[in-house]
Design a protein around this motif. Sequence first.
Motif, PDB file in Angstrom:
ATOM      1  N   GLY A 236       0.785  -1.227   0.000  1.00 35.38           N
ATOM      2  CA  GLY A 236       0.000   0.000   0.000  1.00 35.38           C
ATOM      3  C   GLY A 236       0.814   1.271   0.000  1.00 35.38           C
ATOM      4  N   LEU A 237       2.019   1.227   0.570  1.00 36.89           N
ATOM      5  CA  LEU A 237       2.828   2.434   0.654  1.00 36.89           C
ATOM      6  C   LEU A 237       3.642   2.709  -0.607  1.00 36.89           C
ATOM      7  CD1 LEU A 237       4.280   2.496   4.272  1.00 36.89           C
ATOM      8  CD2 LEU A 237       2.392   3.801   3.343  1.00 36.89           C
ATOM      9  N   LEU A 238       3.769   1.721  -1.473  1.00 37.03           N
ATOM     10  CA  LEU A 238       4.567   1.926  -2.678  1.00 37.03           C
ATOM     11  C   LEU A 238       3.850   2.828  -3.670  1.00 37.03           C
ATOM     12  CD1 LEU A 238       5.904  -1.682  -3.364  1.00 37.03           C
ATOM     13  CD2 LEU A 238       7.201   0.273  -2.486  1.00 37.03           C
ATOM     14  N   PRO A 239       4.587   3.655  -4.405  1.00 36.90           N
ATOM     15  CA  PRO A 239       3.972   4.393  -5.507  1.00 36.90           C
ATOM     16  C   PRO A 239       3.336   3.408  -6.491  1.00 36.90           C
ATOM     17  CG  PRO A 239       6.171   5.229  -5.063  1.00 36.90           C
ATOM     18  CD  PRO A 239       6.018   3.977  -4.251  1.00 36.90           C
ATOM     19  N   SER A 251      -6.276  -3.085  -4.518  1.00 38.53           N
ATOM     20  CA  SER A 251      -7.657  -2.806  -4.892  1.00 38.53           C
ATOM     21  C   SER A 251      -8.278  -1.884  -3.853  1.00 38.53           C
ATOM     22  CB  SER A 251      -8.449  -4.118  -4.952  1.00 38.53           C
ATOM     23  OG  SER A 251      -8.595  -4.662  -3.636  1.00 38.53           O
ATOM     24  N   PRO A 252      -9.462  -1.340  -4.111  1.00 40.92           N
ATOM     25  CA  PRO A 252     -10.139  -0.539  -3.082  1.00 40.92           C
ATOM     26  C   PRO A 252     -10.351  -1.312  -1.780  1.00 40.92           C
ATOM     27  CG  PRO A 252     -11.163  -0.178  -5.222  1.00 40.92           C
ATOM     28  CD  PRO A 252     -10.166  -1.290  -5.406  1.00 40.92           C
ATOM     29  N   LEU A 253     -10.546  -2.626  -1.874  1.00 44.95           N
ATOM     30  CA  LEU A 253     -10.713  -3.429  -0.660  1.00 44.95           C
ATOM     31  C   LEU A 253      -9.429  -3.456   0.155  1.00 44.95           C
ATOM     32  CD1 LEU A 253     -12.600  -5.214   0.988  1.00 44.95           C
ATOM     33  CD2 LEU A 253     -11.791  -7.184  -0.349  1.00 44.95           C
ATOM     34  N   HIS A 254      -8.289  -3.576  -0.528  1.00 52.63           N
ATOM     35  CA  HIS A 254      -7.016  -3.517   0.177  1.00 52.63           C
ATOM     36  C   HIS A 254      -6.847  -2.165   0.875  1.00 52.63           C
ATOM     37  CE1 HIS A 254      -5.843  -6.760  -2.789  1.00 52.63           C
ATOM     38  NE2 HIS A 254      -5.447  -7.276  -1.647  1.00 52.63           N
ATOM     39  N   ALA A 255      -7.226  -1.107   0.181  1.00 53.09           N
ATOM     40  CA  ALA A 255      -7.082   0.232   0.758  1.00 53.09           C
ATOM     41  C   ALA A 255      -7.931   0.389   2.013  1.00 53.09           C
ATOM     42  CB  ALA A 255      -7.460   1.288  -0.280  1.00 53.09           C
ATOM     43  N   LEU A 256      -9.134  -0.197   2.018  1.00 56.84           N
ATOM     44  CA  LEU A 256      -9.999  -0.139   3.194  1.00 56.84           C
ATOM     45  C   LEU A 256      -9.434  -0.975   4.345  1.00 56.84           C
ATOM     46  CD1 LEU A 256     -13.527  -0.415   1.531  1.00 56.84           C
ATOM     47  CD2 LEU A 256     -12.566   1.583   2.682  1.00 56.84           C
TER      48      LEU A 256
END
Length: 287
Positions: A236-239, A251-256
């Motif tokens: 998540g932290l990688l560009p 994905s948006p699920l990972h972001a949540l």
Amino acid sequence: MGRAGTGADRERTHAKRLASRDGYFAPDSVIRRIGNSPVTPFLGGGAAVLLQVAHPLVAVGVTQHSDYRRDLWRRLLRTLRALYLIAFGTKPEAEEAGAAVQRVHASIRGRTHRRLGPFPAGTPYSASDPELMLWVHATLVEASLAIYTRFVHPLSRAERERYYREMSLVARLFGTPANVIPPTLADFREYFDAQIDGPTITVTEPARQVAAVILEAPLPAPMRLFVPSHRLSTAGLLPPRLREEYGLRWSPLHALALPVAARSVRVAATPVLFAASRLSAPTALAA
């Protein structure tokens, strides 16, 4: 450089170190505040390493000069130990930690055997190269600030600037020449963004080999509880471009899920926060 810390220094408790004023940083320094959070190393460490080895010459240095498949986590703990002593140790302890890192860097040099990104076969590299040292330093600043401000506590503009100045001192103790370090946080942002957008930072096969160890190999026993959170935050932290080059799904699920993972680390990580600091100094800082 001062003399190495005494036995009494090494046995000093973390609580005493938090209150100490005989080091380079005061108790109210931002670097101590960020370094005292378990979230910062547990969630930011993997991303920092993957950013580091996205520079092809850093990646080839790691793969050609270490048994990284077996020893990468111990090497990371030694790095954490050095950072801990610089932030919370006495000045002699901090200087010896920095000198130990410089001694290791002095032995890491060679030439590439094949083209890696923009670098043709035969390109010389050295861990003491100021530009490579600056990039490694930049990844530590970027990852730690991103994790702390997103998942621990927001920092004011002045606090972020203060942290950047404090980390610049850390870089100098590790041997990075002062004249290559961007003078302000705004200058740093300009440098970092230019590196990410430019042709140099690109994922090569040596970087993928290191990433496989970071993402797939078992963590040390005290940290296995945090494997899912660690892997999620590393991606998540990688560009986005680098995440794609590493082949990491997002994905948006990972972001949540990432903020939930960060909260779980905040609750559970405190008992193992200072695993690196419990290593003896000679063992921790050995090459």
